[in-house]
Design a protein around this motif. Structure first.
Motif, PDB file in Angstrom:
ATOM      1  N   ASP A 203       0.882  -1.175  -0.083  1.00  0.00           N
ATOM      2  CA  ASP A 203      -0.044  -0.049  -0.038  1.00  0.00           C
ATOM      3  C   ASP A 203       0.808   1.367  -0.024  1.00  0.00           C
ATOM      4  OD1 ASP A 203      -2.846  -1.238   0.592  1.00  0.00           O
ATOM      5  OD2 ASP A 203      -1.691  -2.191   1.957  1.00  0.00           O
ATOM      6  N   ALA A 204       2.010   1.044   0.721  1.00  0.00           N
ATOM      7  CA  ALA A 204       2.856   2.415   1.006  1.00  0.00           C
ATOM      8  C   ALA A 204       3.713   2.461  -0.428  1.00  0.00           C
ATOM      9  CB  ALA A 204       3.893   2.147   1.789  1.00  0.00           C
ATOM     10  N   MET A 205       3.821   1.618  -1.375  1.00  0.00           N
ATOM     11  CA  MET A 205       4.278   1.846  -2.682  1.00  0.00           C
ATOM     12  C   MET A 205       3.681   2.386  -3.285  1.00  0.00           C
ATOM     13  SD  MET A 205       7.142  -0.336  -3.746  1.00  0.00           S
ATOM     14  CE  MET A 205       8.172  -1.725  -3.135  1.00  0.00           C
ATOM     15  N   HIS A 206       2.235   2.263  -3.203  1.00  0.00           N
ATOM     16  CA  HIS A 206       1.139   2.597  -4.046  1.00  0.00           C
ATOM     17  C   HIS A 206       1.130   4.307  -4.065  1.00  0.00           C
ATOM     18  CE1 HIS A 206      -2.127   3.144  -6.523  1.00  0.00           C
ATOM     19  NE2 HIS A 206      -3.309   3.213  -5.898  1.00  0.00           N
TER      20      HIS A 206
ATOM     21  N   LEU B 195       7.314   5.056   2.335  1.00  0.00           N
ATOM     22  CA  LEU B 195       8.282   4.126   1.968  1.00  0.00           C
ATOM     23  C   LEU B 195       9.608   4.486   2.841  1.00  0.00           C
ATOM     24  CD1 LEU B 195       8.185   3.348  -1.715  1.00  0.00           C
ATOM     25  CD2 LEU B 195       7.298   1.977   0.008  1.00  0.00           C
ATOM     26  N   LEU B 196       9.587   5.678   3.041  1.00  0.00           N
ATOM     27  CA  LEU B 196      10.868   6.319   3.893  1.00  0.00           C
ATOM     28  C   LEU B 196      10.695   5.563   5.348  1.00  0.00           C
ATOM     29  CD1 LEU B 196      13.250   8.289   4.268  1.00  0.00           C
ATOM     30  CD2 LEU B 196      11.619   9.849   5.099  1.00  0.00           C
ATOM     31  N   ALA B 197       9.742   5.602   5.683  1.00  0.00           N
ATOM     32  CA  ALA B 197       9.228   5.233   7.024  1.00  0.00           C
ATOM     33  C   ALA B 197       9.307   3.573   7.194  1.00  0.00           C
ATOM     34  CB  ALA B 197       7.916   5.536   7.911  1.00  0.00           C
ATOM     35  N   VAL B 198       8.926   2.907   6.171  1.00  0.00           N
ATOM     36  CA  VAL B 198       8.973   1.529   6.035  1.00  0.00           C
ATOM     37  C   VAL B 198      10.553   1.040   6.092  1.00  0.00           C
ATOM     38  CG1 VAL B 198       8.810  -0.573   4.770  1.00  0.00           C
ATOM     39  CG2 VAL B 198       6.848   1.284   4.561  1.00  0.00           C
ATOM     40  N   ALA B 199      11.247   1.724   5.109  1.00  0.00           N
ATOM     41  CA  ALA B 199      12.574   1.330   5.034  1.00  0.00           C
ATOM     42  C   ALA B 199      13.426   1.507   6.478  1.00  0.00           C
ATOM     43  CB  ALA B 199      13.498   2.100   4.133  1.00  0.00           C
ATOM     44  N   ALA B 200      13.276   2.645   7.079  1.00  0.00           N
ATOM     45  CA  ALA B 200      14.037   2.807   8.422  1.00  0.00           C
ATOM     46  C   ALA B 200      13.284   2.045   9.564  1.00  0.00           C
ATOM     47  CB  ALA B 200      13.673   4.535   8.735  1.00  0.00           C
ATOM     48  N   MET B 201      12.049   1.814   9.593  1.00  0.00           N
ATOM     49  CA  MET B 201      11.506   1.129  10.701  1.00  0.00           C
ATOM     50  C   MET B 201      11.890  -0.500  10.599  1.00  0.00           C
ATOM     51  SD  MET B 201       7.961   2.937  11.158  1.00  0.00           S
ATOM     52  CE  MET B 201       7.326   2.167  12.194  1.00  0.00           C
TER      53      MET B 201
ATOM     54  N   ALA C  31      20.854  11.235  -5.097  1.00  0.00           N
ATOM     55  CA  ALA C  31      21.928  11.324  -4.155  1.00  0.00           C
ATOM     56  C   ALA C  31      21.359  11.311  -2.770  1.00  0.00           C
ATOM     57  CB  ALA C  31      22.450  12.696  -4.378  1.00  0.00           C
ATOM     58  N   ILE C  32      20.207  11.812  -2.564  1.00  0.00           N
ATOM     59  CA  ILE C  32      19.483  11.683  -1.263  1.00  0.00           C
ATOM     60  C   ILE C  32      19.140  10.253  -1.096  1.00  0.00           C
ATOM     61  CG2 ILE C  32      17.514  12.559   0.153  1.00  0.00           C
ATOM     62  CD1 ILE C  32      17.206  14.930  -1.566  1.00  0.00           C
ATOM     63  N   ALA C  33      18.682   9.605  -1.976  1.00  0.00           N
ATOM     64  CA  ALA C  33      18.327   8.155  -1.814  1.00  0.00           C
ATOM     65  C   ALA C  33      19.543   7.488  -1.277  1.00  0.00           C
ATOM     66  CB  ALA C  33      17.850   7.634  -3.178  1.00  0.00           C
ATOM     67  N   ALA C  34      20.599   7.707  -1.967  1.00  0.00           N
ATOM     68  CA  ALA C  34      21.846   6.921  -1.855  1.00  0.00           C
ATOM     69  C   ALA C  34      22.393   7.346  -0.408  1.00  0.00           C
ATOM     70  CB  ALA C  34      23.027   7.290  -2.716  1.00  0.00           C
ATOM     71  N   GLY C  35      22.233   8.671   0.201  1.00  0.00           N
ATOM     72  CA  GLY C  35      22.626   8.979   1.381  1.00  0.00           C
ATOM     73  C   GLY C  35      21.873   8.091   2.357  1.00  0.00           C
ATOM     74  N   LEU C  36      20.369   8.264   2.230  1.00  0.00           N
ATOM     75  CA  LEU C  36      19.546   7.379   3.229  1.00  0.00           C
ATOM     76  C   LEU C  36      19.802   5.786   3.176  1.00  0.00           C
ATOM     77  CD1 LEU C  36      16.917   7.387   4.599  1.00  0.00           C
ATOM     78  CD2 LEU C  36      15.777   6.759   2.308  1.00  0.00           C
ATOM     79  N   PHE C  37      20.163   5.224   2.102  1.00  0.00           N
ATOM     80  CA  PHE C  37      20.376   4.046   2.020  1.00  0.00           C
ATOM     81  C   PHE C  37      21.790   3.687   2.782  1.00  0.00           C
ATOM     82  CE2 PHE C  37      22.347   0.530  -1.106  1.00  0.00           C
ATOM     83  CZ  PHE C  37      21.832  -0.404  -0.411  1.00  0.00           C
ATOM     84  N   HIS C  38      22.679   4.590   2.701  1.00  0.00           N
ATOM     85  CA  HIS C  38      23.894   4.533   3.374  1.00  0.00           C
ATOM     86  C   HIS C  38      23.672   4.539   4.838  1.00  0.00           C
ATOM     87  CE1 HIS C  38      28.094   3.988   4.190  1.00  0.00           C
ATOM     88  NE2 HIS C  38      28.147   5.065   4.986  1.00  0.00           N
ATOM     89  N   ILE C  39      22.977   5.348   5.488  1.00  0.00           N
ATOM     90  CA  ILE C  39      22.694   5.768   6.461  1.00  0.00           C
ATOM     91  C   ILE C  39      21.807   4.320   7.201  1.00  0.00           C
ATOM     92  CG2 ILE C  39      21.038   6.803   8.332  1.00  0.00           C
ATOM     93  CD1 ILE C  39      23.610   8.349   7.544  1.00  0.00           C
TER      94      ILE C  39
ATOM     95  N   GLN D 215      12.651   5.447  -4.653  1.00  0.00           N
ATOM     96  CA  GLN D 215      11.056   5.572  -4.590  1.00  0.00           C
ATOM     97  C   GLN D 215      10.601   6.334  -3.416  1.00  0.00           C
ATOM     98  OE1 GLN D 215       9.449   1.817  -5.421  1.00  0.00           O
ATOM     99  NE2 GLN D 215       7.431   2.861  -5.905  1.00  0.00           N
ATOM    100  N   ALA D 216      11.226   6.017  -2.280  1.00  0.00           N
ATOM    101  CA  ALA D 216      10.988   6.538  -1.087  1.00  0.00           C
ATOM    102  C   ALA D 216      11.216   8.328  -1.004  1.00  0.00           C
ATOM    103  CB  ALA D 216      11.829   6.132   0.296  1.00  0.00           C
ATOM    104  N   VAL D 217      12.330   8.626  -1.552  1.00  0.00           N
ATOM    105  CA  VAL D 217      12.626   9.927  -1.550  1.00  0.00           C
ATOM    106  C   VAL D 217      11.616  10.603  -2.744  1.00  0.00           C
ATOM    107  CG1 VAL D 217      14.423  11.523  -2.131  1.00  0.00           C
ATOM    108  CG2 VAL D 217      15.229   9.619  -1.010  1.00  0.00           C
ATOM    109  N   VAL D 218      11.395   9.821  -3.564  1.00  0.00           N
ATOM    110  CA  VAL D 218      10.287  10.607  -4.747  1.00  0.00           C
ATOM    111  C   VAL D 218       8.912  10.874  -3.980  1.00  0.00           C
ATOM    112  CG1 VAL D 218       9.127  10.063  -6.756  1.00  0.00           C
ATOM    113  CG2 VAL D 218      11.430   9.542  -6.676  1.00  0.00           C
ATOM    114  N   GLN D 219       8.777   9.699  -3.173  1.00  0.00           N
ATOM    115  CA  GLN D 219       7.345  10.014  -2.297  1.00  0.00           C
ATOM    116  C   GLN D 219       7.472  11.252  -1.377  1.00  0.00           C
ATOM    117  OE1 GLN D 219       6.193   6.920  -0.054  1.00  0.00           O
ATOM    118  NE2 GLN D 219       5.264   5.760  -1.897  1.00  0.00           N
ATOM    119  N   LEU D 220       8.580  11.357  -0.748  1.00  0.00           N
ATOM    120  CA  LEU D 220       8.868  12.169   0.236  1.00  0.00           C
ATOM    121  C   LEU D 220       8.784  13.890  -0.166  1.00  0.00           C
ATOM    122  CD1 LEU D 220       9.923  12.768   3.344  1.00  0.00           C
ATOM    123  CD2 LEU D 220      12.193  12.988   2.168  1.00  0.00           C
TER     124      LEU D 220
END
Lengths: 483, 480, 230
Positions: free
Chosen positions: B54-57, B79-85, B319-327, B471-476
């Motif tokens: 659903d969050a993807m949608h 998706l940002l929350a999903v990934a981090a949580m 780049a933001i996505a890559a930063g998030l991924f690395h974190i 995708q998460a960053v795009v949503q954000l």
């Protein structure tokens, strides 16, 4: 990103097949296998050591075929990982890793960022045929470290001189060659690279002349020969590139031969010191022949293989400065190896006590057969160069005239040893800065900086709070002043 | 059920909160078992995994209590929350398994549930004041966890942490008040236009104060100094939580705040880049000569969060996505390294000085293997996940035009190698003889097995993971 | 920190203080915050707008704040040493002893009343909870004499009450979730809001008021007692 993966997959499916790459890969593979056989016959090693050595050589042979930056980098790192595994099995693993890994990782980091810059500009991960444009300085430093270019050579001398002899043979097969291949594959050809190669070949020979221990002596000669290769593959002229690559192949063979000879010599004479080694000529005929073959090859004496590539370089390089530098380096090499042969094999005098330390005498016949085979290979690569590397020009080969002209400079070098060696050595000892001096300067500067930084972190919470308040105010100032 | 889905963000906060009384009521003695706490995490993770689709949608947006933002509190499950949580849940579960001391276990788990609830709230909320409440919950739980070792070092660390944390909280609160005063809203979704329309210096100063507060929490230069002192006094499990869970949560919140204020982010970009670069340099160089395991890891965290911040400050989506991924990857690997440190104690050795640390006899080879893999990941050596995340960070930062930054990230690995090698050599060839009395749980498998396995396995899918982050960053960014 | 850097910091703080004060005084406000007051009566049935915001519009925040108090109480109780302290060796005068006994019921009743009337008059759960806590603390202080401690509520019971209150708070939230599909929903659940101004009005607000009052009262009690016994 999926874009990157797609690009990688496309390029991975089409490996980089080109005669230069094939030649380098096959040279590394062939010699690597010989080195492994040599070690197997020579001493016992743990299973982990074998894993590392096979990874090291296998990855080295694979690298020339990569066509994209990601696999190039991955395999480049795999070579380092293999070497690290080998070093872990050595007696002084701590010291070796401390010398070896930081430099390699620095090279990897620089290569990575160089690739990133190139990718950012070109938008493609494929390795361009003409060399990279963006990020070439970073990539240049990276391959310079791998190729052990002169101020960046400390890792090599520090490692090769401290590992067990058999390990040095294996390691010497890959690392610097990959650096040279990196110059060939990644950097666009230029006159400055030719001159750089020439300078390095000359300076390293001067350092090699100063050495009195066998393995540092060989290590500096590697650097010097790498200078020849870089002058060749770094040139914009296609003929010079071919010559440089062929020199790389030759070098792998004769230098491996010399390392093997040294590995067999040291336990027999009981000393790593060139000046106190003697009498090998009377003790082992086979080793003497092998040593002479190796010395003649590296000095570029016809009809051995070193002559072919060196003479081709002399004809095809663009910059006259580089050509003259290489001539000087050639004289120095001949001088240096005359010293090696004279002190180790030919000098008359009482034989020193033999030291059978066990290692090295396990299988005389097998290891000696390999040295003989390599000596023959040196000769064959000189006599029939075009059957080893088809790209070489028709003119490559030995003729009556070239035979005579090729003898001139090596003879000058040999003569210099008997006439002027003492004064030359004295001048060198005084004028060249020792590598430890440079290292110590760097180290003390680094330590000072770190201490200064560390002293700021006192653990005083008031100070930390002050930093935070100050930082906030800087942020506020920026916000207020920003448009 | 549709209403359950729309209420998901609230449930993700309330379920760990309900874990507190649950723990109390299911326990007879002071000791209790880990099961209720693990069950809570299991429920949260199940909810998460069922709702990823659903969050993807589209992001699931909730108005708490049925009151729309401006009147009430908005929460957003994206998706940002999903990934981090998912990452923080893994770390919290490992922490529960890792804490094997019998005394104070119940207390520890209670605080852990509160920390979990608070960090979930931080990552879900769209309301600035609500975020402050969760900052408080997360921070107080962390202070208590740091102090829970109950010795001099623990109290000193907790004190420093409280001082810096309170200052950060003060800045954030002041900033929120200033923003509310001038823009009239606390909702991040509707903040941007009102922020741009607002006049005077107060809105920008307030937003900068919030960002400064979050930077203190993340430990970036010059707000970084408390970090090593605080982490070194805490137990390894707590340090793992602080560097895994709270850091991730605050980073996500920083991402949300920055994306809610695009104009300010643009003008602050040079400052953020400078801060990130300084953090990378300072973190790695300070880690070089640290005498203790936990301090070394703490300074390395400063540098790694710098990577993330650097990539984020470049402003490009990838780049933001890559930063998030690395974190996120860093959270897994750094917490695993801290959990690994817990095994040192099983030899009966209380010191974490580098020349004294040694793995227990049981599973020593396994421990060393885990350390080597994790260190490779931290340094950025293929084929582990830490390499791919760093590779993307370098690549995307360079693509965004931050060439110096990309070089800094890449060079950081070479420095990191030196200090991880120093620890590794000590672990392979321990200088001290092993102490005779084994600790309480020396027969157990090392906890970070899970994290390390993930680091290895997920490396195969790293490009899909990055695509997920994109995708998460795009949503954000679209949400604003 | 050296004097120079301290001076720079202090002057910086002063400069920014002045700038911010000036800006706040002078700068025009483009958007005023939403005024909740006219809406509360219609939406929640609560006369006290503050209570309406705390326990209805932003009840999630209140749940968080109540959690903070619970957590602080737990932490303080856990961290302070367990050793029994007999700090009050002094005998208090009889005026104090009997005065407290006389006052205690009134204080407690006042506290409960403030909690219960949170939605119709100033006050509410937090204020009432503090008043109740005062009474328990009073009692303990006065009657813990000579090493013997007296509690109104035993520490173990304190914990029980805290956790029960927390469960109740979440329970009220779940009630909203079940009836109206929204956690901590009030009017949407169909609970009668009643006549504004009466004691039984404003739906779930009085319940939450009472619950948080209990939590605050017990929590503060634990905190003060823990520190006091130290």
């Amino acid at each position: 990103m999926s874009g990157i993966t797609a690009a990688v997959l496309q390029t991975v499916n089409t490996p980089h097949i080109e005669s230069g790459a094939i030649f380098v890969s096959q040279a590394i593979l062939l010699f690597g296998l010989l080195a492994l056989v040599f070690v197997a016959l020579h001493t016992r090693r743990s299973a982990l050591w074998w894993v590392g050595a096979i990874v090291h050589i296998g990855a080295g042979a694979l690298l020339p075929y990569t066509a994209d930056m990601v696999s190039f980098f991955m395999i480049w790192e795999l070579i380092t990982v293999g070497a690290a595994i080998v070093l872990v099995c050595e007696p002084d693993a701590h010291g070796l890793l401390r010398r070896y890994l930081p430099w390699q990782l620095l090279a990897a980091a620089l290569l990575l960022s160089g690739f990133a810059l190139h990718f950012a500009e070109s938008g493609s991960v494929a390795l361009p045929a003409a060399g990279v444009t963006a990020g070439r300085i970073l990539i240049g430093i990276a391959v310079a470290i791998k190729a052990a270019l002169m101020p960046l050579h400390l890792w090599m001398v520090g490692t090769y001189a401290r590992v067990r002899p058999g390990t040095a043979v294996v390691l010497s097969a890959v690392a610097t060659k990959i650096g040279v291949f990196g110059v060939y594959r990644l950097l666009p050809g230029s006159i400055s690279l030719e001159i750089l190669g020439g300078i390095m070949a000359t300076v390293a020979v001067l350092y090699a002349l100063r050495q009195n221990r066998l393995r540092p002596f060989l290590a500096f000669h590697i650097i010097s020969q790498v200078g020849y290769m870089i002058a060749g593959v770094g040139s914009a002229a296609a003929a010079a590139q071919i010559a440089g690559l062929y020199h790389l192949g030759n070098h792998i063979v004769y230098k491996g031969l010399l390392f093997m000879v040294v590995a067999l010599m040291v336990p027999m004479t009981g000393t790593p010191n060139i000046y106190s080694t003697r009498g090998m000529g009377r003790r082992s005929f086979v080793l003497t022949v092998a040593a002479i073959a190796g010395a003649l090859s590296i000095s570029g004496v016809p009809p051995f293989n070193g002559y072919i590539s060196k003479s081709l370089l002399q004809y095809s390089l663009v910059s006259p400065v580089a050509i003259h530098l290489l001539t000087i380096a050639g004289i120095g090499t001949a001088l240096s190896f005359t010293k090696f042969l004279w002190h180790g094999f030919l000098r008359p005098g009482p034989l020193p006590q033999a030291h059978d330390v066990g290692e090295g005498l396990i299988a005389r016949t097998g290891t000696r057969t390999i040295t003989v085979a390599l000596s023959l290979l040196c000769l064959l690569m000189g006599l029939y160069p075009r059957s080893f590397f088809a790209e070489l020009p028709d003119s490559a080969g030995i003729t009556q005239q070239s035979f005579e002209s090729g003898l001139v400079w090596p003879v000058v070098g040999a003569a210099l040893f008997f006439i002027l060696y003492g004064p030359i050595l004295r001048v060198l000892l005084v004028t060249l800065p020792g590598s430890t001096t440079v290292m110590n300067l760097l180290r003390s500067a680094g330590t000072r900086g770190l201490q200064l930084m560390q002293r700021q972190h006192t653990g005083d919470i008031r100070r930390y709070l002050g930093w935070a308040v100050g930082g906030t105010m800087l942020l506020w100032t920026w916000v207020l002043l920003a448009p | 059920m549709n209403s359950l889905l729309t209420e998901l963000p609230v449930l993700l906060i309330v379920i760990p909160l309900a874990g507190v009384p649950l723990l109390y009521f299911t326990t007879r003695s002071g000791r209790g078992t880990a099961l209720p706490a693990l069950a809570v995490i299991l429920v949260v993770v199940t909810l998460l995994s069922f709702s990823i689709r659903d969050a993807m949608h589209a992001p699931v947006v909730t108005a708490a209590g049925g009151w729309q933002p401006d009147l009430g509190i908005g929460l957003q499950f994206d998706l940002l929350a999903v990934a981090a949580m998912l990452v923080t849940s893994l770390i919290v579960a490992q922490a529960i398994l890792s804490h094997d001391e019998t005394s104070g276990a119940q207390h520890f788990r209670t605080l852990l549930m509160l920390l979990y609830a608070g960090s979930n709230g931080l990552m879900l909320t769209q309301d600035l004041f609500n975020a402050y409440v969760f900052i408080e919950i997360t921070s107080i739980a962390s202070y208590a966890l740091v102090a829970s070792r109950q010795d001099k070092g623990g109290f000193e660390s907790a004190f420093k942490y409280v001082v810096m944390g309170s200052f950060a909280g003060l800045l954030v609160l002041w900033g929120i008040a200033g923003l509310y005063l001038t823009t009239g809203t606390l909702d991040m979704q509707s903040l941007a236009p009102r922020f741009d329309a607002a006049q005077g210096a107060v809105p920008a100063l307030s937003a900068a104060a919030i960002i400064a507060g979050l930077l203190i929490k993340l430990g970036q230069v010059p707000f970084h100094a408390w970090k090593a002192d605080s982490l070194s006094g805490a137990s390894y499990t707590v340090s793992a939580l602080l560097s895994g869970v709270t850091t991730t949560a605050f980073f996500v919140l920083l991402l949300r705040v920055l994306s809610a204020l695009p104009s300010l982010t643009l003008s602050l970009a040079p400052v953020l880049t400078t801060i990130a670069s300084l953090s990378i340099i300072t973190g790695h160089l300070m880690a070089l000569r640290q005498p203790r395991y936990s301090r070394l890891l703490a300074y390395s965290s400063v540098a790694h969060i710098g990577y993330g911040l650097l990539a984020v400050s470049s402003g490009a989506v990838t780049a933001i996505a890559a930063g998030l991924f690395h974190i996120l990857v860093h959270a897994i690997m750094k917490s695993s390294l801290f959990f690994l440190g817990r095994s040192f104690l099983h030899t009966g050795n209380r010191s974490d000085r580098l020349e004294a640390i040694v793995f227990p006899e049981q599973y020593r080879k396994l421990h060393v293997t885990l350390y080597v893999l994790l260190a490779m990941s931290m340094i950025g050596i293929p084929p582990v996940l830490g390499f791919t995340s760093k590779w993307y960070a370098v690549l995307e930062t360079a693509r965004a035009g931050y060439h110096t930054g990309a070089v800094l990230i890449a060079l950081g690995g070479a420095v990191a190698l030196v200090y991880y090698l120093r620890v590794g050599i000590q672990l392979v060839h321990p200088g001290l003889p092993e102490l005779s009395s084994p600790g309480p749980a020396s027969r157990r498998l090392p906890v970070p097995l899970a994290g390390t396995a993930l680091i290895l396995l997920l490396a195969v899918f790293s490009d899909r993971l990055l695509a997920f982050c994109v995708q998460a960053v795009v949503q954000l960014l679209e949400a604003v | 920190m050296s004097r120079i850097s301290a001076a720079v910091l202090v002057s910086g703080i002063i400069v920014f203080g002045v700038i911010i004060a000036f800006e706040l005084a002078v700068a025009p406000r483009t958007a005023d915050p939403l005024n909740h007051a006219p809406l509360t009566l219609r939406d929640t049935g609560a006369v006290n707008a503050v209570s309406a915001i705390l326990f209805d519009y932003r009840a999630l925040d209140t749940l968080g704040e109540a959690t903070v108090i619970l957590m602080t109480a737990t932490v303080v109780a856990f961290l302070t040493p367990r050793a029994k302290a007999s700090m009050l060796a002094v005998r208090l005068s009889s005026i104090v002893l009997y005065g407290v006994v006389l006052l205690l019921p009134f204080i407690t009743i006042l506290g409960i009343a403030v909690m219960a009337h949170g939605h119709v008059s100033p006050g509410g759960g937090f204020t009432g909870g503090v008043i109740v806590a005062t009474s328990t603390v009073f009692y303990a202080v006065v009657y813990s004499v000579g090493g013997q401690q007296s509690y109104v509520i035993a520490p173990a019971a304190n914990k029980l009450i805290e956790n029960t209150a927390m469960t109740a708070f979440i329970g009220v939230g779940l009630l909203g979730l079940g009836l109206a599909g929204s956690f901590l929903a009030n009017a949407q659940t169909g609970i009668p809001l009643g006549t504004p101004g009466e004691l039984l009005s404003a739906g779930t607000i009085p319940m939450l008021n009472l619950i948080s009052g209990v939590k605050v009262g017990v929590g503060l009690g634990i905190i003060v007692m823990s520190l006091f016994l130290e």
